[in-house]
Design an enzyme around this catalytic site. Structure first.
Site, PDB file in Angstrom:
ATOM      1  N   HIS A   1      55.233 -41.840 -28.558  1.00 24.85           N
ATOM      2  CA  HIS A   1      54.448 -40.848 -29.286  1.00 24.85           C
ATOM      3  C   HIS A   1      54.184 -41.269 -30.725  1.00 24.85           C
ATOM      4  O   HIS A   1      53.228 -40.790 -31.356  1.00 24.85           O
ATOM      5  CB  HIS A   1      55.185 -39.511 -29.260  1.00 24.85           C
ATOM      6  CG  HIS A   1      54.312 -38.314 -29.334  1.00 24.85           C
ATOM      7  ND1 HIS A   1      53.131 -38.282 -30.056  1.00 24.85           N
ATOM      8  CD2 HIS A   1      54.432 -37.081 -28.769  1.00 24.85           C
ATOM      9  CE1 HIS A   1      52.583 -37.085 -29.936  1.00 24.85           C
ATOM     10  NE2 HIS A   1      53.340 -36.346 -29.160  1.00 24.85           N
TER      11      HIS A   1
ATOM     12  N   ASP B   1      85.041 -51.882 -13.593  1.00 22.85           N
ATOM     13  CA  ASP B   1      85.028 -52.599 -12.320  1.00 22.85           C
ATOM     14  C   ASP B   1      86.222 -53.556 -12.288  1.00 22.85           C
ATOM     15  O   ASP B   1      86.297 -54.497 -13.065  1.00 22.85           O
ATOM     16  CB  ASP B   1      83.708 -53.362 -12.177  1.00 22.85           C
ATOM     17  CG  ASP B   1      83.551 -54.012 -10.812  1.00 22.85           C
ATOM     18  OD1 ASP B   1      84.526 -54.029 -10.039  1.00 22.85           O
ATOM     19  OD2 ASP B   1      82.453 -54.516 -10.536  1.00 22.85           O
TER      20      ASP B   1
END
Length: 423
Positions: free
Chosen positions: A173, A357
């Site tokens: 914008h 992980d």
């Protein structure tokens, strides 16, 4: 149990650059542009049916990418990135910030997605509610314009449906308004349908208007850090929603005081800031208060404004004053001391949970234990699917929990519908 695949699946993402390399020239932003930096990108999309044609998706994508590379020659700001830098006064002290666009050949993002189980009719559903999958047709969801420093100023997603296409653009914008957005979209379409032949019927004018003629000089914003002006609206809107909904579920008298308190990180609020890797505690509790009647009478935004104001007021000075006060009269947090008519927000949807992980893959979910839990405690977690989603654990008395599940304002914002879990 194996979860079903998402309805909209991304197949590929690439960068489309202008057909000819563009110089990295600055495009200084006007006050009209700069005031949008905390807003979201403009997002619109067009639905196309192939009921009367059989254009292969591969051909459509090639045509769009080729036309986009030409369109970016006519709209060079969309191929650039936003730049921000500290502005200094005559004595070499930080006086504010400059923000401008550097045009060039960084390019726009083009994503190809497939939604073979969604039809044009599904998108055109006569239901009063827009289908939830439509959000997945758009790139850069939740992004604010200031993020254009590292993210593309234009991102496109082409989604192949069972019997048509959906073409969406997310457009920074700060580069232009809705009229500029559709000027670009139509120009891109014109280039595509003419196979790149000829010029544009409406060439854009890129010289920006400044009331004092300073088009070659960036304006100075009165901020030295983006935290002072960038708003991420999701958290305070969600906190207001939960606060209002729990207050309604408790059926508090209109004159009864209620509060919403949040644990707030001080690291980036201190001047100079602490490292984000600071190991230890650096948290304060802030609070917004109102009567039940005040909170529930206006719309959702009033409660969000109260919470936002409490966050905005927690500056470096407030952090230091709170520390000084504690040093003068040390006190301990007590679970028994919480507001039984209030709501306490804990944890954060910003925590990097799903990169933990251990070699076994991404965690399937995150939950919290019973520690530090009491009636009215709400715990935020990031949603596993990302994209700004979040999971909430809410601890309430059974009758309040049942009332919360029947609260229309709350349930309309929760997907899937909340499940009752008494803990």
């Amino acid at each position: 149990m194996v979860s079903s695949p998402p309805l909209v699946q991304h197949e590929s993402t690439c960068t489309v650059k202008p057909r000819v390399a563009l110089p990295g020239t600055p495009c200084h932003l006007t006050p009209w542009d700069l005031c949008t930096l905390s807003m979201h990108y403009i997002q619109n999309g067009l639905l196309f049916s192939n009921r009367h044609s059989s254009l292969p998706a591969d051909d459509a994508v090639r045509s769009l990418e080729t036309a986009l590379s030409i369109a970016l020659l006519h709209f060079p700001p969309l191929a650039g990135r936003l730049v921000s830098e500290i502005a200094y006064d005559d004595e070499g002290q930080p006086a504010g910030m400059h923000a401008f666009v550097v045009c060039g050949d960084r390019g726009a993002e083009f994503t190809r997605a497939v939604a073979k189980h969604i039809t044009v009719a599904d998108v055109l559903s006569p239901s009063d509610d827009e289908p939830s999958f439509v959000e997945a047709f758009f790139p850069l969801n939740g992004v604010v314009n200031y993020d254009g420093r590292s993210l593309p100023l234009l991102a496109v997603q082409f989604t192949e449906l069972a019997d048509g296409f959906f073409l969406a653009c997310s457009f920074n914008h700060a580069v232009g308004d809705g009229a500029a957005y559709w000027h670009f979209f139509n120009s891109w379409a014109e280039i595509a349908r003419n196979a790149g032949a000829g010029g544009l019927s409406r060439p854009p004018v890129h010289e920006r208007w400044f009331i004092d003629g300073r088009e070659n000089t960036p304006l100075t914003l009165p901020y030295t850090h983006p935290d002072k002006f960038i708003e991420r609206f999701a958290s305070t809107a969600i906190s207001s929603l939960v606060w209002r909904s729990i207050t309604r579920a408790r059926d508090l008298p209109p004159q009864k005081k209620t509060s919403c308190s949040l644990a707030i990180d001080n690291r980036h609020r201190l001047r100079p800031p602490l490292s984000p890797d600071y190991f230890g505690n650096s948290v304060d509790i802030i609070e917004a208060t109102a009567t039940a009647g005040e909170l529930l009478a206006p719309g959702l935004g009033w409660g969000a404004w109260l919470i936002h104001q409490a966050v905005a007021d927690h500056t470096d000075r407030a952090v230091r004053e709170a520390m000084t006060a504690w040093m003068a009269g040390p006190a301990m947090y007590k679970l028994s001391g919480h507001d039984t008519c209030g709501v306490k927000m804990g944890s954060s949807p910003r925590f990097d949970v799903y990169r933990c992980d251990f070699g076994w893959g991404k965690p399937a979910a995150v939950r919290s234990g019973r520690a530090n839990k009491y009636e009215g405690k709400v715990t935020f977690h990031p949603g596993r699917e990302g994209g700004g989603s979040m999971d909430l654990e809410i601890r309430l008395e059974p009758e309040c929990m049942k009332a919360l599940q029947c609260d229309e304002e709350f349930t309309s914002a929760v997907c899937p519908p909340p499940e009752l879990e008494i803990i």
